[in-house]
Design a protein around this motif. Structure first.
Motif, PDB file in Angstrom:
ATOM      1  N   LEU A 192       1.108  -7.823   3.301  1.00 18.05           N
ATOM      2  CA  LEU A 192       0.185  -6.871   3.890  1.00 18.05           C
ATOM      3  C   LEU A 192      -0.755  -7.621   4.827  1.00 18.05           C
ATOM      4  CD1 LEU A 192      -0.908  -3.883   3.730  1.00 18.05           C
ATOM      5  CD2 LEU A 192      -2.445  -4.706   1.938  1.00 18.05           C
ATOM      6  N   ILE A 193      -1.015  -7.063   6.000  1.00 17.34           N
ATOM      7  CA  ILE A 193      -1.939  -7.662   6.973  1.00 17.34           C
ATOM      8  C   ILE A 193      -3.074  -6.671   7.224  1.00 17.34           C
ATOM      9  CG2 ILE A 193      -2.236  -8.449   9.359  1.00 17.34           C
ATOM     10  CD1 ILE A 193       0.726  -9.314   9.278  1.00 17.34           C
ATOM     11  N   ILE A 194      -4.290  -7.145   7.088  1.00 19.71           N
ATOM     12  CA  ILE A 194      -5.492  -6.367   7.405  1.00 19.71           C
ATOM     13  C   ILE A 194      -6.102  -6.984   8.649  1.00 19.71           C
ATOM     14  CG2 ILE A 194      -7.755  -5.633   6.589  1.00 19.71           C
ATOM     15  CD1 ILE A 194      -5.400  -4.472   5.005  1.00 19.71           C
ATOM     16  N   ASP A 195      -6.283  -6.199   9.702  1.00 15.96           N
ATOM     17  CA  ASP A 195      -6.700  -6.826  10.958  1.00 15.96           C
ATOM     18  C   ASP A 195      -8.185  -7.168  10.997  1.00 15.96           C
ATOM     19  OD1 ASP A 195      -7.801  -4.296  11.368  1.00 15.96           O
ATOM     20  OD2 ASP A 195      -6.964  -4.037  13.378  1.00 15.96           O
ATOM     21  N   GLU A 196      -9.018  -6.430  10.229  1.00 16.64           N
ATOM     22  CA  GLU A 196     -10.459  -6.706  10.309  1.00 16.64           C
ATOM     23  C   GLU A 196     -11.173  -6.248   9.044  1.00 16.64           C
ATOM     24  OE1 GLU A 196     -14.521  -5.258  12.559  1.00 16.64           O
ATOM     25  OE2 GLU A 196     -12.599  -4.328  13.054  1.00 16.64           O
ATOM     26  N   SER A 197     -11.785  -7.175   8.368  1.00 20.41           N
ATOM     27  CA  SER A 197     -12.628  -6.811   7.233  1.00 20.41           C
ATOM     28  C   SER A 197     -13.913  -6.179   7.753  1.00 20.41           C
ATOM     29  CB  SER A 197     -12.960  -8.050   6.408  1.00 20.41           C
ATOM     30  OG  SER A 197     -13.732  -7.698   5.288  1.00 20.41           O
ATOM     31  N   ILE A 256      -1.163   1.299   9.975  1.00 21.41           N
ATOM     32  CA  ILE A 256      -1.676   2.545   9.413  1.00 21.41           C
ATOM     33  C   ILE A 256      -3.183   2.374   9.254  1.00 21.41           C
ATOM     34  CG2 ILE A 256       0.456   3.100   8.198  1.00 21.41           C
ATOM     35  CD1 ILE A 256      -0.884   2.104   5.615  1.00 21.41           C
ATOM     36  N   PRO A 257      -3.957   3.466   9.293  1.00 21.37           N
ATOM     37  CA  PRO A 257      -5.403   3.318   9.088  1.00 21.37           C
ATOM     38  C   PRO A 257      -5.712   2.876   7.662  1.00 21.37           C
ATOM     39  CG  PRO A 257      -4.790   5.638   9.169  1.00 21.37           C
ATOM     40  CD  PRO A 257      -3.575   4.864   9.549  1.00 21.37           C
ATOM     41  N   LEU A 293       0.834  -1.200   0.000  1.00 18.47           N
ATOM     42  CA  LEU A 293       0.000   0.000   0.000  1.00 18.47           C
ATOM     43  C   LEU A 293       0.867   1.247   0.000  1.00 18.47           C
ATOM     44  CD1 LEU A 293      -2.803  -0.483   2.705  1.00 18.47           C
ATOM     45  CD2 LEU A 293      -3.163   0.008   0.302  1.00 18.47           C
ATOM     46  N   THR A 294       0.392   2.281  -0.699  1.00 20.27           N
ATOM     47  CA  THR A 294       0.931   3.626  -0.562  1.00 20.27           C
ATOM     48  C   THR A 294      -0.224   4.547  -0.209  1.00 20.27           C
ATOM     49  OG1 THR A 294       0.555   4.287  -2.850  1.00 20.27           O
ATOM     50  CG2 THR A 294       2.594   3.085  -2.381  1.00 20.27           C
ATOM     51  N   ALA A 308      -4.082  -1.562   8.851  1.00 20.77           N
ATOM     52  CA  ALA A 308      -3.245  -2.305   7.910  1.00 20.77           C
ATOM     53  C   ALA A 308      -1.796  -2.251   8.375  1.00 20.77           C
ATOM     54  CB  ALA A 308      -3.365  -1.716   6.508  1.00 20.77           C
ATOM     55  N   TYR A 309      -1.116  -3.384   8.251  1.00 21.38           N
ATOM     56  CA  TYR A 309       0.309  -3.492   8.588  1.00 21.38           C
ATOM     57  C   TYR A 309       1.050  -3.736   7.284  1.00 21.38           C
ATOM     58  CZ  TYR A 309      -1.378  -4.130  13.388  1.00 21.38           C
ATOM     59  OH  TYR A 309      -1.991  -3.974  14.616  1.00 21.38           O
ATOM     60  N   LEU A 310       1.868  -2.799   6.886  1.00 23.68           N
ATOM     61  CA  LEU A 310       2.611  -2.932   5.642  1.00 23.68           C
ATOM     62  C   LEU A 310       3.663  -4.026   5.771  1.00 23.68           C
ATOM     63  CD1 LEU A 310       3.181   0.817   4.697  1.00 23.68           C
ATOM     64  CD2 LEU A 310       1.339  -0.697   3.989  1.00 23.68           C
TER      65      LEU A 310
END
Length: 971
Positions: free
Chosen positions: A435-440, A458-459, A289-290, A449-451
């Motif tokens: 990339l990790i997304i903590d909650e859909s 980051i939000p 992500l950017t 999101a964790y890059l």
């Protein structure tokens, strides 16, 4: 350095030598959970129990429907004498859910988890040169049973996918045979410049340090078998007893990147002293992500995803065949999808293998559905959650198709929300690269999101939104502006201004072709499986609904009804996706759903048998890398009025496209109303090209077609059309009630209510009081009052008395009791409470319950009766499509027995693997006899749209002019 000789292996990661344990097993169902107490682990005891054959791998619901609890499995196999001195291990790709294992009466081990592989060493128990007896005690997830409590586990405590129970040995089982010192795991990290890191876990099962040559190599992978070794290295290493961690740096010169367009793959092979080649397939790619959105291999990327239910008609949790899987991935790619989001279940490994080979991005997700129920909040919640996440990441982290981890879904409970950050860090420790997304959905404080290679979040806006089809203009506008920073929330989804945003659940459902579905199930299905029973329940109950309310007269049969429903879905979903693609603040979407499944029957782009539905071709168009929109606002036009003609170009092409956009508005017969051509040079992203005001001539009525063509001057690059409808305004003297008309309208702050204002503009004769001497047979009363005040009670008692004596009452905002409606025959409404004075003062003579008619992935279609006078001049004998978008109701009336003029048609669900409960219908517009008179009840959104949508005006005119007409009788 020497050339390493390795064995060709097709799976993602396998030992050199393995023996399948798939095939025929015996299973004994332990209904009273007495097997442990009675020592069923002993073959002499278990063999005396009633058992039956089962094919492994498979879920035990294939032979026994809806059984939850304990079952025992038995399998015999030979172990050759030549294996003595080797490491021999039992390997299970997945057993659901709690598993105890015995071999030859000796305990081997225990595993908890329904979706991950596990291994148990047996070389110190196995009988070499003889027959061995393997026994498993398996406890299924407990999903339906409120009273089961087994080994400390009760309902919903086991993390579980909703599509099927998938109890038992539902993935491959086999023996692994290697030397005592062997490769246990290999995780490959890559970067776009070819720098590669091989992370090895080596197990030394000896009791002394082992000195060996660890040989590593990398080669290209191809189906044809022409594999060129690109890099190799041998290192002499001291391997201590137990697990040893080694890291080997490698380089791939000029790497061929993995992408959906060109899914290039490599293999890493590791041996110890030339033995037991351990092979892992991987790809070189980067996804991150950017601030501007996603990057894939350093290039801008727009995510076009399908919500992948992963339920199959016979195989349940796995495809019925490799050909079925290949077909659905091919269809996804042909429809310009680039991503699939498996629904809360790590797919079987061979599904991901095929995704790697065919080139489709996958969002990895564990079986953590969340919301309010799943998994249950219990003492072992944290441990089970962490296990599901870590096991998934460990198993699937070498698949290049898996580009991100999505850990939770729609978190509403604090006990789950508190686990989000630690779970993300645990996933990061297992895999630094993704990339990790903590909650859909971002329900619990917003999504984070964790890059790659970062432990700080980051939000990230992850939005779930379900809107009704036909789609109103206000919803189209909402999706065009979503995440622009003006709102802090969208539904339950918390939004962070300026964050990258995707809408990861969006779309509207339909009815599938139930006739075709059931033909296939009867021919190839398993009557015990929940897929079969769900479709059969919907099929049988829908036939009953069609007969009761006259849908057979409208559509003819279930197949045509399904196609009509799919047409509404297709139009609505096209507009939703188009609006999102035109939104520069949205970086992707995931339509719900790509395939039908469990209780999401009908939502899919493909049905349960993987056949494309009507919206497939539409999505192929709206997903195209170069897309041009076409829109007229408003879509329902008053002839002689002004409209806006809009068009935008969405490009995913790397270069700027230079071209001409030509817009033409014509009548359905081809007469040109307006035309314009403009140069447009769209770069990557969204370019709004056209926003023109046009007057529709007063003499133009009927369908009009806006055609947008984008060309480079020589050939057409993209095309789209939009259908709008022009109507002559309802004028004075066109609205004439055949009876004496009385109107009771809710006053607006400025005086007259909207209905009376509309009547006054058209010179309609009405009174605000009931004339004393009027004959009741000649009296029609219109009211927009839903809940009278105390001063009006006497008036409405008098009104209903007059209806009994022959008057007609039209209620444009009928009083409905609000409830979570429970379907029954007769409907159970006696437990429902209300403070509406129509009910508490016993004025209203009917007992009506409100049911939501908005729909989502479960459709709610509105059927219009054929040739009814209320719909003169408008389409009837159909489901309400985009023409009716503004007036289609958001609520329906349950409890009436009269055949409706407009009906809601939908079905109820069980939010488990049982799937569908029953189809149902409600009344949106109907005439109910009462004494000598009648009450006309309508939930259509007519009043809010008077003088703004000609369709509302026409229906209102027809209702007033035809209050005495009724073509239906009681059912």
């Amino acid at each position: 350095m020497v050339l390493i000789c390795v064995v060709t292996v097709t799976q993602t990661a396998r030992a050199t030598y393995q023996v399948s344990l798939n095939g025929n097993w015996q299973i004994a169902f332990d209904e009273h959970n007495e097997g442990k107490k009675r020592h069923w682990e002993n073959d002499s005891v278990l063999s005396k129990q009633r058992s039956e054959s089962i094919d492994i791998p498979s879920s035990w619901e294939n032979i026994r429907a809806n059984y939850e609890g304990v079952a025992w499995f038995r399998k015999q196999f030979d172990v050759p004498s030549a294996w003595q001195g080797k490491s021999v291990r039992l390997h299970f790709d997945a057993v659901s859910y709690l598993t105890e294992v015995w071999l030859n009466g000796e305990i081997v081990g225990y595993h908890e988890g329904g979706y991950d592989p596990f291994e148990l060493t047996i070389d110190n128990i196995a009988r070499f040169g003889g027959t061995n007896t393997l026994i498993l005690r398996v406890i299924s997830p407990i999903v339906l049973s409120d009273d089961l409590y087994i080994d400390g586990m009760t309902k919903w405590e086991a993390p579980h996918w909703r599509g099927a129970l998938i109890a038992g040995i539902w993935q491959d089982a086999y023996l692994k045979v290697t030397e005592k010192t062997y490769i246990e795991d290999l995780f490959v990290e890559t970067s776009l410049d070819g720098k590669t890191k091989l992370n090895l876990t080596v197990n030394n099962a000896l009791d002394k340090t082992f000195d060996g040559n660890i040989a590593c190599s990398i080669r290209e992978w191809s189906k044809e078998g022409d594999k060129v070794v690109l890099w190799k290295k041998i290192e002499k290493s001291s391997i201590q007893p137990g697990n040893n961690i080694f890291t080997v740096d490698a380089t791939i010169q000029n790497p061929k990147l993995w992408s959906p367009e060109v899914p290039n793959l490599y293999e890493a092979i590791v041996t110890i002293n030339g033995e037991d080649a351990y092979t892992v397939r991987f790809g070189v790619r980067e996804f991150t992500l950017t601030k501007e959105g996603f990057l894939f291999n350093g290039k801008k990327f727009y995510m076009k995803a399908g919500f992948w239910e992963g339920l199959y008609p016979v195989g349940l949790a796995v495809p019925d065949s490799p050909e079925m899987l290949q077909k659905e991935i091919e269809l996804a790619k042909k429809a310009n999808f680039n991503t699939l989001r498996p629904w809360r279940k790590p797919p079987a490994p061979w599904l991901l293998d095929m995704a790697d080979e065919m080139g489709i991005l996958i969002i990895g997700a564990p079986a953590l559905e969340c919301m309010n129920e799943k998994p249950a909040i219990a003492g072992q919640l944290n441990r089970r959650v962490f296990h599901e996440i870590e096991a998934m990441v460990s198993r699937d982290r070498n698949h290049p198709s898996v580009v991100m981890w999505e850990l939770f879904n729609e978190v509403k409970r604090d006990a789950i929300g508190r686990l989000k950050h630690e779970s993300s860090l645990r996933a990061r420790a297992m895999d630094p690269t993704r990339l990790i997304i903590d909650e859909s959905g971002g329900w619990s404080g917003g999504c984070k999101a964790y890059l790659p290679y970062s432990r700080e979040y980051i939000p990230f806006n992850e939005i779930h939104s379900y809107q009704k089809a036909p789609l109103r203009e206000s919803v189209y506008t909402l999706y065009r502006k979503l995440a622009d920073g003006s709102e802090k929330a969208s539904g339950w989804s918390i939004l962070k201004p300026g964050a990258v945003s995707i809408i990861s659940e969006v779309g509207y459902g339909s009815f599938s072709d139930l006739e075709a579905d059931m033909r296939s199930f009867r021919e190839k299905g398993n009557p015990l499986a929940p897929t079969y029973t769900s479709h059969e329940k919907l099929y049988e109950s829908m036939k009953k609904v069609m007969s009761e309310i006259g849908l057979n007269d409208i559509f003819g049969d279930l197949s045509k009804m399904g196609l009509a429903s799919q047409a509404v879905q297709s139009e609505g979903n096209k507009l939703m996706i188009e609006a999102l693609r035109l939104n520069p603040h949205i970086s992707g979407y995931c339509i719900h759903a790509y395939t039908d499944g469990d209780w999401v029957i009908g939502a899919g782009v493909l049905d349960i048998w993987r056949n494309p539905k009507l919206q497939y071709e539409m999505l192929k168009q709206v997903n195209a890398p170069l897309y041009v929109s076409a829109r007229v606002e408003p879509a329902n036009i008053y002839a002689g009025s002004e409209v806006k003609i809009k068009s935008g170009v969405v490009s995913e092409l790397e270069h700027t496209t230079h071209g001409i956009l030509k817009a033409t508005l014509s009548t359905i017969r081809g007469k040109k109303i307006w035309s314009k051509s403009i140069p447009v040079n769209p770069p990557w992203g969204v370019t709004m090209a056209l926003d023109e005001k046009v007057i529709i001539p007063e003499n133009v009525t009927g369908e009009c077609i806006l055609t947008i063509i984008f060309s480079d001057g020589k050939k057409e690059l993209a095309r789209n059309t939009f259908t709008c409808h022009s109507f002559a305004p309802v004028k004075k003297n066109e609205v004439k009630s055949p009876k004496k008309m009385v109107v009771f309208d809710i006053d607006s702050p400025k005086g007259n209510g909207k209905f009376r204002t509309w009547l006054d503009k058209r010179g309609v004769a009405y009174t605000g009081n009931i004339p004393a001497e009027v004959n009741n047979d000649n009296l029609v009363i219109f009211t927009t009052v839903e809940n009278p005040n105390k001063e009006e009670l006497g008036l409405y008692r008098d009104i209903f008395d007059r209806v009994k004596q022959g008057a007609t009452l039209v209620m444009l905002n009928p009083p409905l009791k609000k409830s979570q409606y429970k379907l029954a025959d007769p409907p159970k409404v006696d437990h429902i409470t209300t403070n509406n004075l129509f009910y508490t003062e016993k004025i209203f003579p009917f007992d009506l319950v409100e049911r939501a008619a908005k729909g989502n992935w479960v459709p709610n279609n509105h059927a219009v009766a054929p040739s009814h006078p209320y719909f003169a001049g408008l389409p009837s004998k159909c489901f309400m499509g985009q023409l009716y978008a503004n007036v289609a109701p958001l609520r329906t009336m349950m409890g009436l027995k009269q055949k409706p003029v407009v009906s809601s048609v939908s079905f109820t669900i069980d939010r488990s693997y049982l799937g569908i409960k029953e189809a149902w219908w409600g009344s949106d517009l109907t005439r109910v006899p009462y004494g000598k008179g009648a009450v006309i009840l309508s939930t259509l959104l007519l009043i809010p749209n008077l003088d703004s949508d000609p369709v509302a005006d026409i229906i209102m005119k027809n209702m007033i002019n035809n209050t005495m007409n009724d073509v239906y009788v009681n059912i």
